[in-house]
Write a protein that holds these residues in place. Structure first.
Motif, PDB file in Angstrom:
ATOM      1  N   THR A 143       0.848  -1.329  -0.142  1.00 49.45           N
ATOM      2  CA  THR A 143      -0.097  -0.021   0.029  1.00 49.45           C
ATOM      3  C   THR A 143       0.926   1.356  -0.116  1.00 49.45           C
ATOM      4  O   THR A 143       0.434   2.218  -0.901  1.00 49.45           O
ATOM      5  N   LEU A 144       1.963   1.109   1.076  1.00 47.09           N
ATOM      6  CA  LEU A 144       2.762   2.639   0.914  1.00 47.09           C
ATOM      7  C   LEU A 144       3.563   2.661  -0.399  1.00 47.09           C
ATOM      8  O   LEU A 144       3.848   3.552  -0.645  1.00 47.09           O
TER       9      LEU A 144
ATOM     10  N   LEU B   1       2.570   1.860  -3.263  1.00 49.20           N
ATOM     11  CA  LEU B   1       1.529   2.221  -4.602  1.00 49.20           C
ATOM     12  C   LEU B   1       1.386   3.727  -4.300  1.00 49.20           C
ATOM     13  O   LEU B   1       1.197   4.360  -5.225  1.00 49.20           O
ATOM     14  N   GLU B   2       1.438   4.076  -2.858  1.00 49.09           N
ATOM     15  CA  GLU B   2       1.117   5.655  -2.761  1.00 49.09           C
ATOM     16  C   GLU B   2       2.237   6.335  -2.971  1.00 49.09           C
ATOM     17  O   GLU B   2       2.241   7.605  -2.923  1.00 49.09           O
ATOM     18  N   GLY B   3       3.557   5.685  -3.128  1.00 47.62           N
ATOM     19  CA  GLY B   3       4.409   6.449  -3.336  1.00 47.62           C
ATOM     20  C   GLY B   3       5.437   6.700  -1.991  1.00 47.62           C
ATOM     21  O   GLY B   3       6.362   7.669  -2.171  1.00 47.62           O
ATOM     22  N   GLU B   4       4.850   6.266  -1.000  1.00 45.42           N
ATOM     23  CA  GLU B   4       5.648   6.571   0.242  1.00 45.42           C
ATOM     24  C   GLU B   4       6.708   5.835   0.491  1.00 45.42           C
ATOM     25  O   GLU B   4       7.708   6.356   1.290  1.00 45.42           O
ATOM     26  N   ILE B   5       6.940   4.737  -0.128  1.00 45.07           N
ATOM     27  CA  ILE B   5       7.872   3.938   0.125  1.00 45.07           C
ATOM     28  C   ILE B   5       8.763   3.744  -1.507  1.00 45.07           C
ATOM     29  O   ILE B   5       8.157   3.521  -2.343  1.00 45.07           O
TER      30      ILE B   5
ATOM     31  N   ARG C  29      -4.677   6.651  -3.337  1.00 42.24           N
ATOM     32  CA  ARG C  29      -3.958   6.959  -4.692  1.00 42.24           C
ATOM     33  C   ARG C  29      -4.462   8.130  -5.265  1.00 42.24           C
ATOM     34  O   ARG C  29      -3.896   8.943  -6.076  1.00 42.24           O
TER      35      ARG C  29
ATOM     36  N   ASN D 104      -2.478  11.366  -4.351  1.00 43.19           N
ATOM     37  CA  ASN D 104      -1.271  11.562  -4.891  1.00 43.19           C
ATOM     38  C   ASN D 104      -1.491  12.456  -6.191  1.00 43.19           C
ATOM     39  O   ASN D 104      -0.662  13.375  -6.532  1.00 43.19           O
TER      40      ASN D 104
ATOM     41  N   ARG E 223       8.283  10.222   7.670  1.00 40.04           N
ATOM     42  CA  ARG E 223       9.316   9.484   7.694  1.00 40.04           C
ATOM     43  C   ARG E 223      10.581   9.790   8.608  1.00 40.04           C
ATOM     44  O   ARG E 223      11.244   9.221   9.124  1.00 40.04           O
TER      45      ARG E 223
ATOM     46  N   TRP F 115       6.986   0.796   9.201  1.00 41.97           N
ATOM     47  CA  TRP F 115       5.930   1.730   8.750  1.00 41.97           C
ATOM     48  C   TRP F 115       4.894   0.457   8.315  1.00 41.97           C
ATOM     49  O   TRP F 115       3.654   0.826   8.348  1.00 41.97           O
TER      50      TRP F 115
END
Lengths: 206, 206
Positions: A169-170, A172-176, B116, B119, B134, B161
Motif C-alpha cells: 500500500t505504501l 503504491l502511494e509512493g511513500e516507500i 491513490r 497523489n 518519515r 511503517w
DNA sequence: TTAGCCTCTTTCCAACGTCAAGATTGCGGG
DNA sequence: CCCGCAATCTTGACGTTGGAAAGAGGCTAA
C-alpha cells in the motif's frame, strides 16, 4: 471474439464489455474519476444501457471488486505453490509475493477492494473475497504453526497480513521507494516479507 | 467565536469554516460522497463562495490532507514521548499507537491521506507530510539502531511503517477484528506492534 | 469621502447518475 | 413459417454536481 464491428441493435455481451472497460477506466482515471457514462461510451453503447446489467454504478464496481479478490487469491496461491514445500517460511513469503504482484499490476482496483467506500458500496462482494483470502493465509499458518495456540495463530495472521498489505500500500502511494528502480523496490519488498516470515516463525516457539 | 448568527454579506472566516465542515463531511459521506456544494451549504454560504478560498475541490481536500499529516505526526510524537526513554522498543510501539489512534479517530481522512487519488490531487501536500513522518520514524530508528548499516535501518523503517500502516488499514476496512470489542482490538494492535518492535530490534545485532 | 479590492451571490454550462418511455431485436409456441 | 413477447438498447428528461463569468456588497487605505 470481439463483435465490435457492425453489431446491430443488441450488443451481444454487454455485461462483459462493461466489466472490461470499467476495469481499464478505474486504472486510468482513479476511483473518483470513474464514470458510468464513459464506461458505456467505451463499450459503444448508450449511457443508459448499463442499467439493464447493473442496477447502479456501485453494482458495477462491486463486480470489479469481486473479480479482483478472485484474482488476488489466485495470484497468491500460484506464487505460494511455486515454492518447495519443505520450506514453510518460503510459502509465507510466496503468499506475500503473489499479494504484492497483484496489487502492483492493478493498483487502483486494489485500492478499491480495500477502500472504505467498498465497505459501503457492496457490503458483501468484498467480504466473501476477503474471507477466502483469510482462509488461504490461515491454511498456511495452521501448517507452519501447528503447535501454537489459537491466539498466537491469530496474532501471526494479523501480523503477516498487515505487513504485506501495509508495504505494498505504501509503495503504491509512493511513500516507500518513490524513486527506486523496479528491481530495488522488489528487493525492499522481499526484505520486508522475509522479516515478516521470521517474526511469524517465532510464534512457533514461545 | 462562531459568528453564525446574523452575519452580513461577508462571512468573516470562510476558509476555516470550509475546512471544518469539509472535515466532518468527509467522515460522514466518505471520499466519493464528499461534495463541495454540501460543504458550502453547511457553512451557510452560496455554492460558489468556496472558489475564492480554494481553487478547486481538490484544493480543499489537499488542505485537509495537509492538516491531517500534521495531526498524525503530532499524535505519534505525543504517544512516543509518553514512554520512558530508556526503553527503545517502547518508543517504537508508542509511535505505532499514536499512528493508529489518529487513524481510528479520523478513518476517512486517513484513507484520503494515503489514497491513490491524493497523489494525483495534491502532489505536494501529501509529500511534505509524509516526509516529516518519515523523519520521525527515522529519528527513533537511528537512535535504536545506531550501529546498524544504512540499508538495515531503511529495511527496519520499511518494516515498521508497513506493519503499523497495514494493521490499522485492515482494521478500518473491517478485515481485521470485524466484530471484536474495542478493547480486544486494541490488544490485537498492541500485539502486532510488539512483534514488529521485537523484529526491528533484531536488526541491531546481525 | 471615495476609490479599489476582496468577498460573496447569481446565473449559466456541461457532465453526471438515474428513471421512464419508446424502439428494436431475438426466441419460443402456434 | 410467423407472431407475439420479453429482453435489450436508445432517447429524453430530471435533479445534482464542479466550475466559469459577471455583478452586488462591504471593508479599508488614501
Amino acid at each position: 471474439m470481439t463483435r465490435s464491428k457492425a453489431r446491430g441493435y443488441h450488443h451481444g455481451d454487454l455485461r462483459e464489455a462493461l466489466v472490461a472497460s470499467g476495469r481499464k477506466l478505474v486504472e486510468e482515471k482513479g476511483i473518483r474519476g470513474f464514470t458510468l457514462r464513459e464506461c458505456a461510451r467505451r463499450a459503444e453503447v448508450s449511457h443508459a444501457a448499463p442499467a439493464h446489467h447493473f442496477a447502479s454504478m456501485d453494482d458495477l464496481l462491486a463486480e470489479l471488486v469481486r473479480r479482483g479478490f478472485a484474482e488476488l487469491t489466485a495470484s497468491m496461491t500460484t506464487e505460494a505453490q511455486r515454492v518447495a514445500d519443505d520450506e514453510p517460511a518460503a510459502r509465507l513469503v510466496g503468499l506475500g509475493v503473489g499479494y504484492m504482484a497483484f496489487a502492483a499490476a492493478n493498483p487502483t482496483l486494489f485500492q478499491l477492494m480495500f477502500s472504505r467506500e467498498a465497505n459501503h458500496i457492496e457490503a458483501k462482494a468484498g467480504d466473501e473475497g476477503a474471507a477466502s483470502l483469510r482462509r488461504l493465509l490461515a491454511a498456511v499458518l495452521d501448517d507452519v504453526l501447528a503447535e501454537a495456540s489459537d491466539e498466537d495463530r491469530q496474532q501471526a495472521a494479523d501480523f503477516a497480513w498487515a505487513t504485506m498489505h501495509g508495504f505494498i500500500t505504501l509503495v503504491l502511494e509512493g511513500e516507500i521507494g518513490g524513486r527506486d528502480s523496479s528491481k530495488a523496490l522488489k528487493a525492499r519488498g522481499l526484505a520486508a516479507l522475509a522479516a515478516m516470515a521470521e517474526t511469524v516463525m517465532r510464534f512457533a516457539r514461545p
